[in-house]
Write a protein that holds these residues in place. Structure first.
Motif, mmCIF file in Angstrom:
data_model
loop_
_atom_site.group_PDB
_atom_site.id
_atom_site.type_symbol
_atom_site.label_atom_id
_atom_site.label_comp_id
_atom_site.label_asym_id
_atom_site.label_seq_id
_atom_site.Cartn_x
_atom_site.Cartn_y
_atom_site.Cartn_z
ATOM 1 N N GLN A 228 0.820 -1.149 -0.018
ATOM 2 C CA GLN A 228 -0.029 -0.072 0.128
ATOM 3 C C GLN A 228 0.791 1.258 -0.115
ATOM 4 O O GLN A 228 1.981 1.477 0.825
ATOM 5 C CB GLN A 228 -0.874 -0.063 1.251
ATOM 6 N N HIS A 229 0.482 2.176 -0.717
ATOM 7 C CA HIS A 229 1.380 3.457 -1.037
ATOM 8 C C HIS A 229 0.133 4.818 -0.682
ATOM 9 O O HIS A 229 -0.968 4.650 -1.346
ATOM 10 C CB HIS A 229 1.931 3.574 -2.341
ATOM 11 N N GLY A 230 0.715 5.528 -0.108
ATOM 12 C CA GLY A 230 -0.104 6.842 0.113
ATOM 13 C C GLY A 230 0.821 8.176 -0.019
ATOM 14 O O GLY A 230 1.929 8.302 0.558
ATOM 15 N N LEU A 231 0.015 9.096 -0.699
ATOM 16 C CA LEU A 231 0.784 10.089 -0.957
ATOM 17 C C LEU A 231 -0.102 11.243 -0.574
ATOM 18 O O LEU A 231 -1.350 11.443 -1.014
ATOM 19 C CB LEU A 231 1.353 10.565 -2.412
ATOM 20 N N SER A 232 0.310 12.396 0.026
ATOM 21 C CA SER A 232 -0.517 13.611 0.530
ATOM 22 C C SER A 232 0.069 14.722 0.261
ATOM 23 O O SER A 232 1.390 14.878 0.414
ATOM 24 C CB SER A 232 -1.137 13.279 2.053
ATOM 25 N N LEU A 233 -0.619 15.851 0.170
ATOM 26 C CA LEU A 233 -0.361 17.460 -0.042
ATOM 27 C C LEU A 233 -1.181 18.222 0.738
ATOM 28 O O LEU A 233 -2.488 18.155 0.151
ATOM 29 C CB LEU A 233 -0.045 17.767 -1.239
ATOM 30 N N ASN A 234 -0.840 19.144 1.788
ATOM 31 C CA ASN A 234 -1.715 19.733 2.649
ATOM 32 C C ASN A 234 -1.076 21.087 2.663
ATOM 33 O O ASN A 234 0.063 21.151 2.857
ATOM 34 C CB ASN A 234 -2.067 19.231 3.849
ATOM 35 N N ALA A 235 -2.038 22.119 2.799
ATOM 36 C CA ALA A 235 -1.521 23.414 3.031
ATOM 37 C C ALA A 235 -2.501 23.914 4.044
ATOM 38 O O ALA A 235 -3.461 23.921 4.290
ATOM 39 C CB ALA A 235 -1.744 24.192 1.763
ATOM 40 N N GLU A 236 -1.644 24.798 5.188
ATOM 41 C CA GLU A 236 -2.619 25.470 6.088
ATOM 42 C C GLU A 236 -2.104 26.931 5.886
ATOM 43 O O GLU A 236 -1.098 27.435 6.071
ATOM 44 C CB GLU A 236 -1.929 25.082 7.357
ATOM 45 N N LYS B 116 -2.728 30.564 7.863
ATOM 46 C CA LYS B 116 -3.076 31.266 9.065
ATOM 47 C C LYS B 116 -3.520 32.710 8.795
ATOM 48 O O LYS B 116 -3.040 33.307 8.518
ATOM 49 C CB LYS B 116 -1.746 31.599 10.151
ATOM 50 N N VAL B 117 -5.102 32.585 9.191
ATOM 51 C CA VAL B 117 -5.687 33.841 8.675
ATOM 52 C C VAL B 117 -5.492 35.075 9.687
ATOM 53 O O VAL B 117 -5.265 36.138 9.357
ATOM 54 C CB VAL B 117 -7.189 33.454 8.603
ATOM 55 N N ARG B 118 -5.616 34.337 11.176
ATOM 56 C CA ARG B 118 -5.133 35.645 12.198
ATOM 57 C C ARG B 118 -4.929 34.411 13.273
ATOM 58 O O ARG B 118 -4.878 33.169 13.262
ATOM 59 C CB ARG B 118 -6.442 36.492 12.420
ATOM 60 N N SER B 119 -4.736 35.128 14.519
ATOM 61 C CA SER B 119 -4.494 34.383 15.542
ATOM 62 C C SER B 119 -5.680 33.391 15.884
ATOM 63 O O SER B 119 -6.589 33.908 16.092
ATOM 64 C CB SER B 119 -3.917 35.139 16.869
ATOM 65 N N GLY B 120 -5.259 32.308 15.906
ATOM 66 C CA GLY B 120 -6.510 31.394 16.511
ATOM 67 C C GLY B 120 -7.343 30.605 15.431
ATOM 68 O O GLY B 120 -8.189 30.019 15.531
ATOM 69 N N ILE B 121 -6.743 31.146 13.929
ATOM 70 C CA ILE B 121 -7.820 30.717 12.982
ATOM 71 C C ILE B 121 -6.829 30.171 11.646
ATOM 72 O O ILE B 121 -6.207 31.032 11.465
ATOM 73 C CB ILE B 121 -8.663 31.801 12.366
ATOM 74 N N VAL B 122 -7.397 28.972 11.457
ATOM 75 C CA VAL B 122 -6.374 28.513 10.225
ATOM 76 C C VAL B 122 -7.337 27.830 9.231
ATOM 77 O O VAL B 122 -8.087 27.046 9.488
ATOM 78 C CB VAL B 122 -5.536 27.382 10.881
ATOM 79 N N LEU B 123 -6.937 28.291 7.852
ATOM 80 C CA LEU B 123 -7.702 27.502 6.679
ATOM 81 C C LEU B 123 -6.826 26.603 6.175
ATOM 82 O O LEU B 123 -5.438 26.640 6.231
ATOM 83 C CB LEU B 123 -7.923 28.725 5.635
ATOM 84 N N SER B 124 -7.439 25.294 5.768
ATOM 85 C CA SER B 124 -6.622 24.483 5.081
ATOM 86 C C SER B 124 -7.120 23.703 4.031
ATOM 87 O O SER B 124 -8.350 23.855 3.470
ATOM 88 C CB SER B 124 -6.360 23.361 6.207
ATOM 89 N N ALA B 125 -6.423 22.993 3.327
ATOM 90 C CA ALA B 125 -6.783 22.154 2.020
ATOM 91 C C ALA B 125 -5.836 21.323 1.645
ATOM 92 O O ALA B 125 -4.723 21.404 1.892
ATOM 93 C CB ALA B 125 -6.901 23.215 0.519
ATOM 94 N N GLY B 126 -6.277 20.298 1.047
ATOM 95 C CA GLY B 126 -5.238 18.932 0.731
ATOM 96 C C GLY B 126 -5.969 18.118 -0.204
ATOM 97 O O GLY B 126 -6.974 18.109 -0.707
ATOM 98 N N PHE B 127 -4.970 17.195 -0.573
ATOM 99 C CA PHE B 127 -5.146 16.095 -1.574
ATOM 100 C C PHE B 127 -4.521 15.020 -1.225
ATOM 101 O O PHE B 127 -3.275 15.106 -0.716
ATOM 102 C CB PHE B 127 -4.880 16.522 -3.019
ATOM 103 N N SER B 128 -5.227 13.839 -1.451
ATOM 104 C CA SER B 128 -4.280 12.510 -0.807
ATOM 105 C C SER B 128 -4.677 11.572 -1.885
ATOM 106 O O SER B 128 -5.900 11.402 -2.526
ATOM 107 C CB SER B 128 -4.362 12.240 0.389
#
Length: 333
Positions: free
Chosen positions: A278-286, A288-300
């Motif tokens: 089994q192989h798994g590959l992932s790419l994620n980005a986070e 920081k919008v402001r202190s305490g808030i983070v937006l994220s997106a990803g592909f696997s």
């Protein structure tokens, strides 16, 4: 329970993470392409008592860390986590995960123990072994996992840790001859390559064995889930912080798992001489919008290639490809 949590929060230091993620999964049951083609062409449709093989699901998670100092000013940390997963169409795939853990720091090293339970998880639909008809029923399982972790003293930019897991897979009555227990040991390490770049690596060795004696009759193509095995997992990830001076983190990960089934019964063609890659590959980005808030997106992307000494066509049943695309929002304190 809630009163106790509020009491600890009031008297102890605490922090929390709350997140919500929406994910599209193009193969929620990990079906091979042959099975997906059969589903689309309605070939023996009794095998597929569901509407779609892909779906959109939502993850909602909350983790609380509560800290205090008892042993010579060494930090004691209690962690509590709740994870809810809900599918848009295939509601039978919904599940919950609960985690509780306790970590004690001893200066340059630390010791942690935790327990995790998934009360009900649907793997996929299998032929009912108690029926002589073509009845396909949900194969549900309850997962229990006990974990011990020793964080070792940091050596320059190298931070190692040793792991031990003991797990119990408790299947529903129709499939309870496949109840299993497993031991796993592993090594994890974080390597700080620079102020903005770090690498995470890990190795895990797992031995799974059945609780009961397997069925004596021959197995059909999809009668039961997997049997006893020995498994090795290698994983590595690169995390880049602040490229082009942005409050952005990019994480690239890779995982390889090799599973060797241990049955010595050549009549068990689904497992005898079988090896899974089994192989798994992932790419994620986070971001920081402001202190305490983070937006994220990803592909696997994940895939499994299965080989067998006695059943070469196992690849048409057990091989699969899976892609996931997700986006989310996290709040932390």
């Amino acid at each position: 329970m809630m009163i106790a949590i509020l009491y600890f929060i009031a008297l102890w230091d605490y922090s929390y993470d709350c997140s919500i993620n929406v994910t599209y999964d193009n193969n929620i049951f990990n079906y091979s392409q042959d099975y997906i083609d059969d589903f689309m062409d309605q070939i023996r449709p009794h095998r597929f008592p569901f509407e779609t093989y892909d779906d959109l699901f939502t993850n909602v998670a909350m983790d609380i860390l509560i800290r205090n100092k008892f042993l010579k000013e060494r930090t004691t940390t209690l962690n509590l986590g709740v994870h809810l997963c809900q599918y848009a169409i295939n509601e039978q795939k919904d599940f919950q995960r609960l985690t509780v853990g306790l970590r004690q720091s001893f200066g340059s090293w630390a010791l942690k123990g935790s327990y995790r339970i998934i009360p009900r998880y649907l793997i996929r639909y299998y032929h009912d072994p108690r029926s002589t008809y073509m009845d396909y029923i949900p194969c549900n399982v309850r997962y229990h996992t006990l974990t011990g972790k020793i964080t070792l003293p940091r050596m320059a930019s190298f931070s190692p840790a040793l792991m031990y897991h003991y797990s119990i897979d408790d299947y529903v009555e129709a499939f309870d001859i496949y109840d299993a227990r497993a031991h796993a040991i592993g090594l994890q390490a974080t390597i700080e390559l620079s102020r903005t770049l770090q690498m995470d690596v890990g190795y895990d060795l797992k031995s799974s064995f059945l609780d009961t004696i397997a069925a004596t009759g021959p197995l059909d193509d999809e009668e039961v889930p997997d049997g006893a095995y020995l498994q090795q997992t290698f994983e590595a990830g690169i995390e880049l912080h602040g490229p082009i001076m942005l409050p952005l983190s990019i994480i690239i990960g890779y995982r390889y798992t090799f599973r060797n089934y241990r049955t010595d019964d050549p009549d068990d063609r689904m497992h005898f001489g079988r090896r899974d890659h089994q192989h798994g590959l992932s790419l994620n980005a986070e971001l920081k919008v402001r202190s305490g808030i983070v937006l994220s997106a990803g592909f696997s992307h994940g895939l499994r290639n299965a080989t067998s000494e006695v059943f070469p066509e196992i690849k048409t049943i057990k091989n699969f490809n899976q892609n996931r695309i997700c986006a989310g929002l996290k709040f932390y304190y």
